[in-house]
Design a protein around this motif. Sequence first.
Motif, PDB file in Angstrom:
ATOM      1  N   ILE A  60       0.454  -1.114   0.213  1.00  0.00           N
ATOM      2  CA  ILE A  60       0.059   0.050  -0.500  1.00  0.00           C
ATOM      3  C   ILE A  60       1.454   1.443   0.392  1.00  0.00           C
ATOM      4  N   GLU A  61       0.642   1.730  -0.946  1.00  0.00           N
ATOM      5  CA  GLU A  61       1.930   2.914  -0.858  1.00  0.00           C
ATOM      6  C   GLU A  61       0.946   4.344  -0.921  1.00  0.00           C
ATOM      7  N   LEU A  62       1.771   4.925  -0.491  1.00  0.00           N
ATOM      8  CA  LEU A  62       0.906   6.499  -0.255  1.00  0.00           C
ATOM      9  C   LEU A  62       1.752   7.739  -1.092  1.00  0.00           C
ATOM     10  N   THR A  63       1.465   8.615  -1.993  1.00  0.00           N
ATOM     11  CA  THR A  63       1.999   9.224  -2.594  1.00  0.00           C
ATOM     12  C   THR A  63       1.741  10.986  -2.321  1.00  0.00           C
ATOM     13  N   HIS A  64       1.063  11.323  -1.099  1.00  0.00           N
ATOM     14  CA  HIS A  64       0.764  12.858  -1.819  1.00  0.00           C
ATOM     15  C   HIS A  64       1.758  13.782  -0.945  1.00  0.00           C
ATOM     16  N   PRO A  65       2.072  14.407  -1.807  1.00  0.00           N
ATOM     17  CA  PRO A  65       2.808  15.595  -2.205  1.00  0.00           C
ATOM     18  C   PRO A  65       3.054  16.439  -0.638  1.00  0.00           C
ATOM     19  N   ASP A  66       1.657  16.259  -0.444  1.00  0.00           N
ATOM     20  CA  ASP A  66       1.579  17.421   1.141  1.00  0.00           C
ATOM     21  C   ASP A  66       2.449  16.024   2.288  1.00  0.00           C
ATOM     22  N   LEU A  67       3.483  15.998   2.932  1.00  0.00           N
ATOM     23  CA  LEU A  67       4.308  15.078   4.302  1.00  0.00           C
ATOM     24  C   LEU A  67       3.366  15.210   5.317  1.00  0.00           C
ATOM     25  N   GLU A  68       2.297  15.899   5.016  1.00  0.00           N
ATOM     26  CA  GLU A  68       1.690  15.988   6.554  1.00  0.00           C
ATOM     27  C   GLU A  68       0.179  15.551   6.532  1.00  0.00           C
ATOM     28  N   ILE A  69      -0.298  15.319   5.172  1.00  0.00           N
ATOM     29  CA  ILE A  69      -1.630  14.849   4.679  1.00  0.00           C
ATOM     30  C   ILE A  69      -1.367  13.193   4.144  1.00  0.00           C
ATOM     31  N   GLN A  70      -0.585  13.064   4.544  1.00  0.00           N
ATOM     32  CA  GLN A  70       0.196  11.884   3.937  1.00  0.00           C
ATOM     33  C   GLN A  70       0.202  10.967   4.409  1.00  0.00           C
ATOM     34  N   GLN A  71       0.957  12.220   5.840  1.00  0.00           N
ATOM     35  CA  GLN A  71       0.873  10.920   7.045  1.00  0.00           C
ATOM     36  C   GLN A  71      -0.606  10.440   8.065  1.00  0.00           C
ATOM     37  N   LEU A  72      -1.428  11.535   7.599  1.00  0.00           N
ATOM     38  CA  LEU A  72      -3.065  11.568   8.632  1.00  0.00           C
ATOM     39  C   LEU A  72      -3.366   9.884   7.048  1.00  0.00           C
ATOM     40  N   TYR A  73      -3.471  10.062   6.543  1.00  0.00           N
ATOM     41  CA  TYR A  73      -2.932   8.840   5.609  1.00  0.00           C
ATOM     42  C   TYR A  73      -2.968   7.473   6.345  1.00  0.00           C
ATOM     43  N   PHE A  74      -1.193   7.850   6.981  1.00  0.00           N
ATOM     44  CA  PHE A  74      -0.953   7.014   6.819  1.00  0.00           C
ATOM     45  C   PHE A  74      -1.115   6.099   8.553  1.00  0.00           C
ATOM     46  N   GLU A  75      -1.575   7.477   9.147  1.00  0.00           N
ATOM     47  CA  GLU A  75      -2.006   7.149  10.196  1.00  0.00           C
ATOM     48  C   GLU A  75      -3.336   6.067  10.692  1.00  0.00           C
ATOM     49  N   GLN A  76      -4.429   7.135   9.398  1.00  0.00           N
ATOM     50  CA  GLN A  76      -5.704   5.945   9.249  1.00  0.00           C
ATOM     51  C   GLN A  76      -5.397   4.504   9.147  1.00  0.00           C
ATOM     52  N   PHE A  77      -4.354   4.467   8.527  1.00  0.00           N
ATOM     53  CA  PHE A  77      -4.118   2.980   7.900  1.00  0.00           C
ATOM     54  C   PHE A  77      -4.069   2.328   9.637  1.00  0.00           C
ATOM     55  N   GLU A  78      -3.074   3.159  10.370  1.00  0.00           N
ATOM     56  CA  GLU A  78      -2.551   2.765  11.484  1.00  0.00           C
ATOM     57  C   GLU A  78      -3.489   2.301  12.547  1.00  0.00           C
ATOM     58  N   GLU A  79      -4.794   2.593  12.151  1.00  0.00           N
ATOM     59  CA  GLU A  79      -5.831   2.773  12.785  1.00  0.00           C
ATOM     60  C   GLU A  79      -6.544   1.431  12.760  1.00  0.00           C
ATOM     61  N   LEU A  80      -6.660   0.831  11.234  1.00  0.00           N
ATOM     62  CA  LEU A  80      -6.680  -0.322  10.057  1.00  0.00           C
ATOM     63  C   LEU A  80      -5.921  -0.891  11.161  1.00  0.00           C
ATOM     64  N   ARG A  81      -4.926  -1.588  11.306  1.00  0.00           N
ATOM     65  CA  ARG A  81      -3.838  -2.114  11.612  1.00  0.00           C
ATOM     66  C   ARG A  81      -4.362  -3.398  12.170  1.00  0.00           C
TER      67      ARG A  81
END
Length: 153
Positions: A60-81
Amino acid sequence: MYTREQASQLRQAFWTAFGQYLSPHLSAEGLKTNWSNYKTGIKHVYFRMQAEKKSASIAIELTHPDLEIQQLYFEQFEELRTLLHESLGEEWEWDLHTTDENGRTVSRIYKEIAPANVFNKDDWPTLISFFKPRIIALDEFWSDAKYSFDSLK
């Protein structure tokens, strides 16, 4: 060694064979799916399969150019880990803000096998056996999980 064109043709032949092998399999929602080029429906969220000379990976690759938004996506996946790992039946690696082969900052949740060589046709059954259950499990996970990303679109 292969020329660049031969390597490209072999890769293309593998992904074509993989796509044909999975084509009868419908998505979790009962739809015909291009498994080799899976569409998540969310910009900057990709399910990527890569096969090279020494290894193969699915991510699963998250490529958003805004690193804060990319981190939000990552954190959402962590919620679903827990749901993700239950769907996959295994633990995957988690990398927040790593660098891809093009030098871009991406975040990845992935599983890798080695050795595996896409240029060796004898390895193709191993590669298909690696990718098939994982992309199908990712699809099953995503059919439930994608709605939790609606607010991040």
